[in-house]
Design a protein around this motif. Sequence first.
Motif, PDB file in Angstrom:
ATOM      1  N   PRO A 246      15.851  15.018  -5.518  1.00  0.00           N
ATOM      2  CA  PRO A 246      15.356  15.682  -4.303  1.00  0.00           C
ATOM      3  C   PRO A 246      16.174  16.904  -3.920  1.00  0.00           C
ATOM      4  N   ALA A 247      17.457  16.911  -4.319  1.00  0.00           N
ATOM      5  CA  ALA A 247      18.293  18.076  -3.993  1.00  0.00           C
ATOM      6  C   ALA A 247      17.812  19.320  -4.738  1.00  0.00           C
ATOM      7  N   PHE A 248      17.307  19.158  -5.974  1.00  0.00           N
ATOM      8  CA  PHE A 248      16.728  20.293  -6.696  1.00  0.00           C
ATOM      9  C   PHE A 248      15.576  20.911  -5.899  1.00  0.00           C
ATOM     10  N   VAL A 249      14.735  20.058  -5.317  1.00  0.00           N
ATOM     11  CA  VAL A 249      13.609  20.551  -4.527  1.00  0.00           C
ATOM     12  C   VAL A 249      14.113  21.298  -3.297  1.00  0.00           C
ATOM     13  N   SER A 278      19.116   6.981 -18.735  1.00  0.00           N
ATOM     14  CA  SER A 278      20.398   6.321 -18.438  1.00  0.00           C
ATOM     15  C   SER A 278      20.283   4.804 -18.429  1.00  0.00           C
ATOM     16  N   GLY A 279      19.096   4.281 -18.172  1.00  0.00           N
ATOM     17  CA  GLY A 279      18.929   2.836 -18.102  1.00  0.00           C
ATOM     18  C   GLY A 279      19.587   2.201 -16.897  1.00  0.00           C
ATOM     19  N   SER A 280      19.924   3.005 -15.875  1.00  0.00           N
ATOM     20  CA  SER A 280      20.618   2.491 -14.700  1.00  0.00           C
ATOM     21  C   SER A 280      19.607   1.995 -13.671  1.00  0.00           C
ATOM     22  N   ARG A 281      19.719   0.734 -13.298  1.00  0.00           N
ATOM     23  CA  ARG A 281      18.796   0.152 -12.334  1.00  0.00           C
ATOM     24  C   ARG A 281      19.029   0.708 -10.934  1.00  0.00           C
ATOM     25  N   THR A 282      20.304   0.842 -10.523  1.00  0.00           N
ATOM     26  CA  THR A 282      20.575   1.386  -9.195  1.00  0.00           C
ATOM     27  C   THR A 282      20.163   2.848  -9.109  1.00  0.00           C
ATOM     28  N   ALA A 283      20.306   3.583 -10.218  1.00  0.00           N
ATOM     29  CA  ALA A 283      19.861   4.982 -10.226  1.00  0.00           C
ATOM     30  C   ALA A 283      18.346   5.057 -10.057  1.00  0.00           C
ATOM     31  N   LEU A 284      17.620   4.121 -10.681  1.00  0.00           N
ATOM     32  CA  LEU A 284      16.167   4.099 -10.514  1.00  0.00           C
ATOM     33  C   LEU A 284      15.805   3.867  -9.053  1.00  0.00           C
ATOM     34  N   ALA A 285      16.514   2.947  -8.392  1.00  0.00           N
ATOM     35  CA  ALA A 285      16.253   2.699  -6.974  1.00  0.00           C
ATOM     36  C   ALA A 285      16.539   3.944  -6.145  1.00  0.00           C
ATOM     37  N   ALA A 286      17.654   4.620  -6.439  1.00  0.00           N
ATOM     38  CA  ALA A 286      17.988   5.848  -5.713  1.00  0.00           C
ATOM     39  C   ALA A 286      16.942   6.925  -5.961  1.00  0.00           C
ATOM     40  N   MET A 287      16.455   7.003  -7.195  1.00  0.00           N
ATOM     41  CA  MET A 287      15.420   7.975  -7.530  1.00  0.00           C
ATOM     42  C   MET A 287      14.149   7.707  -6.722  1.00  0.00           C
ATOM     43  N   GLY A 288      13.801   6.434  -6.591  1.00  0.00           N
ATOM     44  CA  GLY A 288      12.608   6.100  -5.822  1.00  0.00           C
ATOM     45  C   GLY A 288      12.731   6.504  -4.366  1.00  0.00           C
ATOM     46  N   ILE A 289      13.916   6.284  -3.778  1.00  0.00           N
ATOM     47  CA  ILE A 289      14.127   6.667  -2.380  1.00  0.00           C
ATOM     48  C   ILE A 289      14.089   8.186  -2.239  1.00  0.00           C
ATOM     49  N   GLY A 290      14.701   8.893  -3.188  1.00  0.00           N
ATOM     50  CA  GLY A 290      14.664  10.351  -3.142  1.00  0.00           C
ATOM     51  C   GLY A 290      13.259  10.896  -3.296  1.00  0.00           C
ATOM     52  N   ALA A 291      12.475  10.271  -4.196  1.00  0.00           N
ATOM     53  CA  ALA A 291      11.089  10.703  -4.386  1.00  0.00           C
ATOM     54  C   ALA A 291      10.276  10.478  -3.119  1.00  0.00           C
ATOM     55  N   ALA A 292      10.555   9.373  -2.432  1.00  0.00           N
ATOM     56  CA  ALA A 292       9.851   9.103  -1.176  1.00  0.00           C
ATOM     57  C   ALA A 292      10.173  10.174  -0.139  1.00  0.00           C
ATOM     58  N   ALA A 293      11.434  10.629  -0.122  1.00  0.00           N
ATOM     59  CA  ALA A 293      11.812  11.691   0.818  1.00  0.00           C
ATOM     60  C   ALA A 293      11.082  12.985   0.503  1.00  0.00           C
ATOM     61  N   VAL A 294      10.947  13.296  -0.788  1.00  0.00           N
ATOM     62  CA  VAL A 294      10.219  14.511  -1.182  1.00  0.00           C
ATOM     63  C   VAL A 294       8.757  14.395  -0.769  1.00  0.00           C
ATOM     64  N   LEU A 295       8.147  13.255  -1.043  1.00  0.00           N
ATOM     65  CA  LEU A 295       6.748  13.049  -0.673  1.00  0.00           C
ATOM     66  C   LEU A 295       6.550  13.188   0.837  1.00  0.00           C
TER      67      LEU A 295
END
Length: 691
Positions: A246-249, A278-295
Motif C-alpha cells: 500500500p505504501a507504493f500506492v 516468501s511463503g510467509s503467513r504473517t506477511a500474507l495477513a499484512a498484505m491482506g490488511i494493506g490491500a483492504a486499506a487501498v480498496l
Amino acid sequence: MNTLTKSIVNVSILAAAFAELYLGTDARGPLWTASLAALVVAGVAGIRFRGPAVSVVISSIYLAPAGFLLWFGEERTTMEALWLLPLVALLLTGPAAWRWSIPSPWRIPLAAWALVAAISWPIVALRETSFSWVVMHARGASTTGIGISPYEAVQQTITVALSHAVGLLWIDALFRWFADRDRRWFRLQVLVPLAVTAIVASAVGLYQGFVDFSFLSGHLWPHMRRAAGTLMDGNAFGTIEALWAPAFVALALEMGGARWLPLAVITFLFAGLGVVMSGSRTALAAMGIGAAAVLRERWLHMHAGRRSVGAAGTQRLKIAAVLIVLVVLVALAARLASTTSIVERGTLALIPGLGDRSVLNSLSFLWDRNGYGTAAMRMIADHPLAGVGIGAFHTLIADYGYLVTGAHIAPDNAQNWYRHLFAELGLLGSLPWMAWTVLFAKALFTKAEAGADVVTTDLMRGPLVAMGLISILGVPGQALPVILTFWTFVFWFLIARQTQGPLINAPQINAPQINTPQINAPQIKTPQIDTDTSLQWALVLLLVCVHAGLTLVSARGDLLPQNRAQRFGWIYEYGISDLERIPNTFSRRWTDEQSLSTIPVRGRTLKFVAWAEHPDANEHPVHLRVVADGKLAFDGQLKRSSAIELHIPARPGARVMVLETTIDRLFRPSDYGSRDTRHLGLSILDWEWEP
C-alpha cells in the motif's frame, strides 16, 4: 534533562554498534576496516551532505545481506555493522542530535523506551559472561543446557538492543531532519531510495521463486523452497514487501497523482508477488490488511469524486477489473512458482474450525505455539517487573522450554511480539512501549486535522495496523530493516495527518492585521512549545533506574548462568577442558588462567587434587587460588614437584558445588620441545567424592 537522556542513549548505542562489530571481526579483517571507514565517511558527509548520505545509507538496508554474500561469501548478523555504523554516525551528527526532536506526546514514552534498552543491555551482556570478560573466549564456556556460548548470548543481546534503540533514534532523526521542511525532501531522500530497493528485492525474490532458489540466497531458505529476496530472510522479505504494497500506492499518488496510478498498480502487484514467493503467513495477513486499506481509500475517492476521471459506475468496473487481474496473476504465480506456498505451510490449518483442528485446539495452539508461548509466560511469572533481560529470550528459551514441556526446543522468539517484549523487559520496561502503542493507536483511528493529506493517511493506516496485528502471531520486528521501515512509515503517517506545512520548529509569521474578512486563509504552524515537565523526566529516570536495578539483582542472582545451571540441571563451566584420559594411569582436566565448574554433589566431601606442570615451576612457583561456593579454599604457591590435596565439604542440601580456580600464568609445551601447542594452566584430577 532532554539533552542528558538523549546523550545516554547515543553513547550506549554507539558502544553497542562497536561491540557488535568487534564480536563479528575480532578487530581485524576487511569488514572491520570497511565498517570503520564507512563510519568516518558518513560522519563527515553528515555535516555537509546529509541528504545524499542518508539516501545512500538507507538504500543499502534491503540490499546489504545479498551484498555480503557476494563480497564475503557468507552472510551473518554482525555484518550489518557495515551499514549500521554509518547510519549511527548520521543519527549522532550535529548538535541537535543530542536532544530529542520527537514532538509531544510521543517524546516521553519513546525516550523512556530507548533508555530502558540503552541502560539494560550492558547488564545483560555482562551477566552472560558471569561478569568476567575472559569467559567470552574461555574454553568450554556455555550459558545454556544446549551449548549456547557466551559469545552468542552477548551478540544476541547487543543485536536486539540495537534493533530497539536505532529504530527509536531513526524516527527522532526524521523529525529533526524533515518535520520543518517540505515533505518532498522526505520523499526524495528517504522514501524513494527505500521504494526502489524494495522493488529490487522483490525482483530478486521473483527470480528465486521462478528460476533458482539458490540465487543470492542461503541459510535454510533454499531448502525450504522459500524466496528471501535480497534480505537473506524469507520472513523479513515477505514482511517488507507486504508493508510496502500500500505504501507504493501512497507514494505514487503523492508524487504524480492519478497520472501515476498505473505505476501504483504495477508496484502493488510486484510487492504482492514477492509476498507469495516468501511463503510467509504473517506477511500474507499484512498484505491482506494493506490491500483492504487501498480498496477502502480508492472506494472513498471514487465516491467523493476526488480526481475522478469518469462516472462512478465506470470507476467501480475499473477497480473490479484491476482486482480480478491482480488476484489471477497472484494465483498463477503461486501455481507456476516452485516455492512452498503459504497454504502449504498450514495457513488454513491455523484458522479455528478449519483443517484438523477444533476451535479450542486452534486457539490453544496459537497461544502455546509449540511451547514458546508457554515458556514466555513462565519467564514473565518468574520475572514480572524487569523481565529476563533484553535479547535474552533466545538464550533462555531452551532451558525454560525444557522446564514447561520436558524437551529442549530450538532458540526462537515468543511467537508474539508483545509477549516477547514483556518477557524480556518486564512490566517496568514495557510501560514505555505500551504507553506509546496506546497513544499511536489513538492517532491511527482519530480524524486527521483539516488540510491533512487524507489519501496518504488512509493508505498508510493499512500497513501500520497490519504490523500491529501480525505482531500478535509473530515477531516481525526481529529484523532491523523491518524495524526501520516501520518507524519510517510511522513518521510518514504522522506528518501526513497534520495540516500540510511544517510540523515543528516552523518560524512564526506575524502578518499585518487587515480588517477585511479572510476566507480559506492558509494555516501556519506556530513553534512547538516543549511541554515536558521536570516531573515527567524524573518519573522516566526513576522507572529506568528501578528497572536497571532489578535487572542487576537478577543478573547477580537466579539469572546468573551458574545459578541457571543449578536450577535447570545442566553443567556450567568455563576455562576448563573435557576430561583427558591417560591410558593405565589417571584422568585429568586442564584449566585456563580462570576456570569455573558446577560439580554435581555425589557425597559429603570433594577430594580436590591439582598440580602445576610448568617446566619452570620449581624455580618460579605459580600462584593458585581456589574458591568453593564463594569461600576461599586455597591461596598460595605451587611448585612442579608438589601437588595439593584439598577436602572440600559440600553445603548441606546443595545439589552442586561451584568451584573456581585462578592461576597466575599459563605455559605452552611446544616452547619446551613438545608438539603440544596448547596454552595450559592447572592440572586437576577427575572429581572424586568421599562419603
